[in-house]
Design an enzyme around this catalytic site. Structure first.
Site, PDB file in Angstrom:
ATOM      1  N   LYS A 122       0.844  -1.192   0.000  1.00 41.39           N
ATOM      2  CA  LYS A 122       0.000   0.000   0.000  1.00 41.39           C
ATOM      3  C   LYS A 122       0.878   1.241   0.000  1.00 41.39           C
ATOM      4  O   LYS A 122       1.961   1.215   0.569  1.00 41.39           O
ATOM      5  CB  LYS A 122      -0.925  -0.008   1.223  1.00 41.39           C
ATOM      6  CG  LYS A 122      -1.904  -1.174   1.258  1.00 41.39           C
ATOM      7  CD  LYS A 122      -2.955  -1.084   0.173  1.00 41.39           C
ATOM      8  CE  LYS A 122      -3.999  -2.184   0.318  1.00 41.39           C
ATOM      9  NZ  LYS A 122      -5.067  -2.097  -0.700  1.00 41.39           N
ATOM     10  N   HIS A 158      -7.676 -13.242  -8.483  1.00 43.03           N
ATOM     11  CA  HIS A 158      -8.249 -12.081  -7.797  1.00 43.03           C
ATOM     12  C   HIS A 158      -9.618 -11.815  -8.401  1.00 43.03           C
ATOM     13  O   HIS A 158      -9.799 -11.895  -9.615  1.00 43.03           O
ATOM     14  CB  HIS A 158      -7.355 -10.852  -7.933  1.00 43.03           C
ATOM     15  CG  HIS A 158      -7.659  -9.796  -6.914  1.00 43.03           C
ATOM     16  ND1 HIS A 158      -8.757  -8.969  -7.019  1.00 43.03           N
ATOM     17  CD2 HIS A 158      -7.040  -9.451  -5.762  1.00 43.03           C
ATOM     18  CE1 HIS A 158      -8.797  -8.156  -5.974  1.00 43.03           C
ATOM     19  NE2 HIS A 158      -7.762  -8.427  -5.188  1.00 43.03           N
TER      20      HIS A 158
END
Length: 461
Positions: free
Chosen positions: A167, A288
């Site tokens: 992140k 994903h």
């Protein structure tokens, strides 16, 4: 036009259909639109549109055609339930090898029927695949056992793989990205690209790959432990996916088995998943599901559920798929999601409507992500009943007050806390990184462990 005489047979039993082994069975929640036919008539029209029929009788229909009609075999109007049996001969097969394809399964079972004018909504909640059709799917070529082996763990019950997502998800240039990888790997096992990360102008793909390779090698030298990375190779173009995959494997060389390939399976579709599965059968295939909530969300009345998506992913060959957090994280989910985890990991499992035998097909690993941190993990493991999974905590690692490495250690300690059956607050007194997670995520700490501040004393000051 009432088509129930042809496309419905309520005398058929599910037991006999399963014993016959020639039908895929699908369970839907369906509501007819007001002003059209009754429930059975609408269900029959749905089956017709999903197989051999249209809105009128056509002169080209013959007896053989009628023999492969999809049939409504069970309805419960009060529960809005309809079950349809699809002959397996309806589904398309590859001309190169005769294998089955999820694209065809979706086209029939959840295709044009989603836009029918007489259907208010219809959503698939479960499906059953008979052995003759199941054997035509690729299934996973690699499993969590391959990752455990790389990590030097037992291949049975090798346990929790502590992972993260770097992140922020976008905005990091290659060197800061690689630095974050190195930091996390000092305490954790597994890092994945976030789903939009690829070849942005500020983060060229090849430069990022080279720097992550260097970071992995340095972290392995520092810790003496193997590390794993899941690279996003998703693209519109099959050749682009292959080019990315080949470059990664060439760069990582002797560490190639430390690499998984991530595919955004919902947005890129079955073709992208199959490209990765077939071109790179030695790599762990990380499915994903970004975007899936458009159809799988409980708020969505059309499409299919996350359970159905996960079951399809196993058939396609996903080694692992994100399965949510069973209500313990930030994304939509519930405790019943554990049925999804069992369906993709076990060889024999019950779904909402059907029992499925997988006949030895390799399992698909649940990958847990979305708002998880060390404080939420003991309850999550207790609900699931085991820790044989991958968890990717972005904020849960890099939001730790002492950084990514400490965040990774706190997650590993959370598994230890659950295994020991310890009280989390008491456990925190002897485990600094876990204790500091209380300070890092005080809102969660207050909600889950209301008296933590007083019990931890100076450790939570």
């Amino acid at each position: 036009m009432d088509q129930s005489n042809r496309y419905a047979n309520l005398n058929l039993t599910e037991k006999d259909l399963i014993a016959g082994g020639r039908h895929v069975l699908c369970a839907y929640i369906m509501k007819p639109k007001a002003g059209f036919g009754n429930f059975l008539q609408t269900a029959a029209h749905f089956a017709a549109e999903s197989s051999t029929g249209t809105n009128v009788e056509v002169s080209t229909t013959d007896d053989f055609t009628r023999g492969v009609d999809a049939l409504v075999y069970e309805i419960d109007e009060a529960k809005q339930l309809m079950k349809i049996a699809y002959p397996i001969d309806l589904f398309d097969r590859n001309i190169i090898d005769g294998r089955a394809m999820i694209a065809s399964f979706l086209t029939l079972t959840i295709g044009n029927n989603q836009g029918m004018g007489d259907v208010e909504y219809a959503k698939m909640y479960d499906f059953y695949v008979p052995p003759a059709y199941l054997k035509l799917f690729d299934g996973p070529s690699t499993t969590i056992k391959d990752l455990w082996r790389v990590l030097g763990r037992p291949v049975v019950d090798g346990g929790f793989i502590v992972g993260t997502i770097i992140k922020p998800k976008l905005g990091l240039r290659p060197q800061p990205f690689a630095n974050a990888c190195y930091d996390f790997w000092l305490g954790g096992d597994f890092i994945k690209n976030d789903e939009p990360q690829g070849n942005q102008v500020f983060a060229p793909f090849k430069e990022t790959v080279r720097l992550v390779n260097d970071a992995m090698r340095r972290a392995q030298d520092k810790t003496g432990q193997p590390k794993l990375f899941s690279f996003n190779i998703t693209a519109d173009d099959h050749h682009e996916m292959v080019a990315r995959g080949e470059y990664i494997l060439e760069t990582f060389a002797d560490n190639a088995d430390h690499i998984a390939f991530l595919v955004d399976g919902y947005v890129a579709g079955p073709a992208a998943v199959t490209t990765a599965r077939r071109r790179f059968p030695k790599q762990y295939l990380h499915y994903h599901r970004a975007g899936h909530g458009a159809v799988t969300s409980p708020q969505a009345k059309r499409g299919y559920t996350a359970f159905v998506l996960s079951k399809m992913a196993r058939l396609q060959g996903a080694s692992g798929i994100h399965t949510g957090t069973m209500g313990f994280g930030k994304m939509e989910g519930e405790a019943a999601d554990r049925a999804m985890a069992y369906m993709i990991t076990e060889d024999s499992a019950d779904g909402p409507y059907f029992h499925q035998e997988w006949l030895g097909m390799n399992p698909t690993t649940p990958i847990i992500s979305g708002g998880m941190n060390a404080l939420r993990m003991p309850g999550f493991f207790k609900n699931l009943g085991h820790s044989n999974l991958i968890m990717t905590a972005g904020g849960g690692a890099f939001g730790h007050i002492d950084g990514g490495a400490a965040g990774a250690k706190s997650l590993r300690q959370a598994e230890q806390c659950w295994k020991e059956g310890a009280d989390p607050v008491a456990f925190a007194k002897e485990h600094r990184e876990f204790a500091r997670a209380f300070e890092s995520f005080p809102h969660d700490a207050d909600a889950l462990y209301p008296n933590w501040r007083g019990q931890l004393g100076l450790a939570a000051a």
